[in-house]
Design an enzyme around this catalytic site. Structure first.
Site, PDB file in Angstrom:
ATOM      1  N   ARG A   1      -9.168   3.169   9.696  1.00  0.00           N
ATOM      2  CA  ARG A   1      -8.741   1.751  10.077  1.00  0.00           C
ATOM      3  C   ARG A   1     -10.213   1.362  10.978  1.00  0.00           C
ATOM      4  O   ARG A   1     -10.002   0.131  11.327  1.00  0.00           O
ATOM      5  CB  ARG A   1      -7.653   1.930  10.937  1.00  0.00           C
TER       6      ARG A   1
ATOM      7  N   ARG B   1      -1.722  -7.208  14.492  1.00  0.00           N
ATOM      8  CA  ARG B   1      -2.117  -5.985  13.544  1.00  0.00           C
ATOM      9  C   ARG B   1      -3.053  -6.781  12.616  1.00  0.00           C
ATOM     10  O   ARG B   1      -3.939  -6.099  12.403  1.00  0.00           O
ATOM     11  CB  ARG B   1      -0.872  -5.319  13.040  1.00  0.00           C
TER      12      ARG B   1
ATOM     13  N   LYS C   1       0.890  -1.167   0.115  1.00  0.00           N
ATOM     14  CA  LYS C   1      -0.125  -0.174  -0.070  1.00  0.00           C
ATOM     15  C   LYS C   1       0.763   1.145  -0.041  1.00  0.00           C
ATOM     16  O   LYS C   1       0.588   2.168  -0.811  1.00  0.00           O
ATOM     17  CB  LYS C   1      -0.818   0.098   1.347  1.00  0.00           C
TER      18      LYS C   1
HETATM   19  P1  ADP Z   1       0.900  -1.020   8.918  1.00  0.00           P
HETATM   20  O1  ADP Z   1       0.109  -0.704   7.621  1.00  0.00           O
HETATM   21  O2  ADP Z   1       2.097  -1.482   8.347  1.00  0.00           O
HETATM   22  O3  ADP Z   1       0.560  -1.367  10.198  1.00  0.00           O
HETATM   23  P2  ADP Z   1       1.191   1.950   9.343  1.00  0.00           P
HETATM   24  O4  ADP Z   1       2.501   2.488   8.947  1.00  0.00           O
HETATM   25  O5  ADP Z   1      -0.130   2.467   8.621  1.00  0.00           O
HETATM   26  O6  ADP Z   1       1.435   0.426   9.165  1.00  0.00           O
HETATM   27  O7  ADP Z   1       0.896   2.284  10.737  1.00  0.00           O
HETATM   28  C1  ADP Z   1       1.469   1.798  11.856  1.00  0.00           C
HETATM   29  C2  ADP Z   1       0.784   1.777  13.439  1.00  0.00           C
HETATM   30  O8  ADP Z   1       0.355   3.239  13.417  1.00  0.00           O
HETATM   31  C3  ADP Z   1      -0.418   0.930  13.337  1.00  0.00           C
HETATM   32  O9  ADP Z   1      -0.039  -0.252  13.598  1.00  0.00           O
HETATM   33  C4  ADP Z   1      -1.256   1.661  14.430  1.00  0.00           C
HETATM   34  O10 ADP Z   1      -0.679   1.405  15.742  1.00  0.00           O
HETATM   35  C5  ADP Z   1      -0.606   3.316  14.326  1.00  0.00           C
HETATM   36  N1  ADP Z   1      -2.003   3.877  13.319  1.00  0.00           N
HETATM   37  C6  ADP Z   1      -1.628   4.322  12.176  1.00  0.00           C
HETATM   38  N2  ADP Z   1      -2.804   4.646  11.658  1.00  0.00           N
HETATM   39  C7  ADP Z   1      -3.823   4.475  12.490  1.00  0.00           C
HETATM   40  C8  ADP Z   1      -5.077   4.706  12.372  1.00  0.00           C
HETATM   41  N3  ADP Z   1      -5.726   5.521  11.346  1.00  0.00           N
HETATM   42  N4  ADP Z   1      -5.757   4.553  13.660  1.00  0.00           N
HETATM   43  C9  ADP Z   1      -5.340   3.840  14.548  1.00  0.00           C
HETATM   44  N5  ADP Z   1      -3.988   3.607  14.435  1.00  0.00           N
HETATM   45  C10 ADP Z   1      -3.217   4.077  13.598  1.00  0.00           C
END
Ligand code: ADP
Length: 218
Positions: free
Chosen positions: A93, A173, A17
């Site tokens: 999310r 996750r 992504k």
């Molecule tokens: P990945 O998709 O590889 O898990 P991201 O870089 O999108 O990683 O996000 C890393 C972490 O940041 C997530 O595991 C979560 O803890 C936090 N995070 C990111 N975006 C959100 C969101 N929209 N709501 C809640 N937590 C988030």
């Protein structure tokens, strides 16, 4: 190609992504808004938000809805996003985040919500070889014959495994993705906004599928 687009890209962790969103943001000349990158920047800066988020992120949990909604609301009010559009990566999310986003974007609705679909078995494999630059966030893939120390081609920073890419945190996750984020598919398909794009295959082919999907939805 018409520049400007307002898109959400959903997809499991490790679905490619991030890389596709960077390409899309260059293609449509719009900012790539990644909530994960914003949180990691806050961690690096040592802000209060960063300190709180680091604990949650390292454990593979989700940062609270209110905090995330506040961050995205503020970011989408900036001139670049208002005037040109955006690629939203990692948000929403949860259904609560999606509902809040609908009111934030009421005047300028989204063009498409794309689910970049990659099966869980494949993303588990990809995440174990994922490496990232600590400074600028560029993603790399480990081959087992990597330089040590590994220096980022883009900025000269340190390339390492992410603290939250341990097998325990990754599994947590992915479980949270199934329970919290998968319901978004129903949310967005109920009114016909969801488009599923196959995320398996060469990145150039996946990118071509994404752009043709976007073109057919604007
Ligand atoms: P990945 O998709 O590889 O898990 P991201 O870089 O999108 O990683 O996000 C890393 C972490 O940041 C997530 O595991 C979560 O803890 C936090 N995070 C990111 N975006 C959100 C969101 N929209 N709501 C809640 N937590 C988030």
């Amino acid at each position: 190609m018409i520049p400007g687009a307002r898109l959400i890209i959903l997809g499991r962790q490790g679905a490619g992504k991030g890389t596709q969103c960077v390409r899309l943001s260059r293609h449509y000349v719009v900012p790539h808004i990644s909530t994960g990158d914003m949180l990691r920047a806050a961690v690096r800066e040592g802000t209060e938000l960063g300190m709180m988020a680091k604990e949650v992120m390292d454990a593979g949990g989700l940062v609270g809805d209110d905090i995330m909604i506040g961050i995205v609301d503020e970011r989408l009010r900036a001139d670049d996003a208002r005037n040109r559009g955006y690629i939203l990566d990692g948000f929403p999310r949860t259904v609560a985040q999606a509902e809040a986003l609908d009111s934030i974007t009421a005047e300028r609705p989204l063009h498409a919500v794309i689910d970049l679909d990659v099966p869980r078995e494949i993303v588990l494999e990809r995440i174990s070889s994922r490496r990232v630059c600590r400074d600028c966030g560029t993603n790399y893939t480990a081959t087992g014959q990597d330089p040590s120390p590994w220096i980022c081609d883009t900025c000269g920073g340190d390339v390492q495994q992410r603290d939250d890419d341990t097998p325990e945190a990754v599994n947590r996750r992915l479980d949270l993705y199934e329970s919290q984020t998968t319901p978004l598919k129903r949310y967005y398909s109920a009114d016909g906004r969801l488009v599923v794009v196959n995320g398996v295959g060469h990145p150039d082919h996946v990118f071509a599928r994404l752009t043709s999907t976007v073109e057919s939805h604007r």
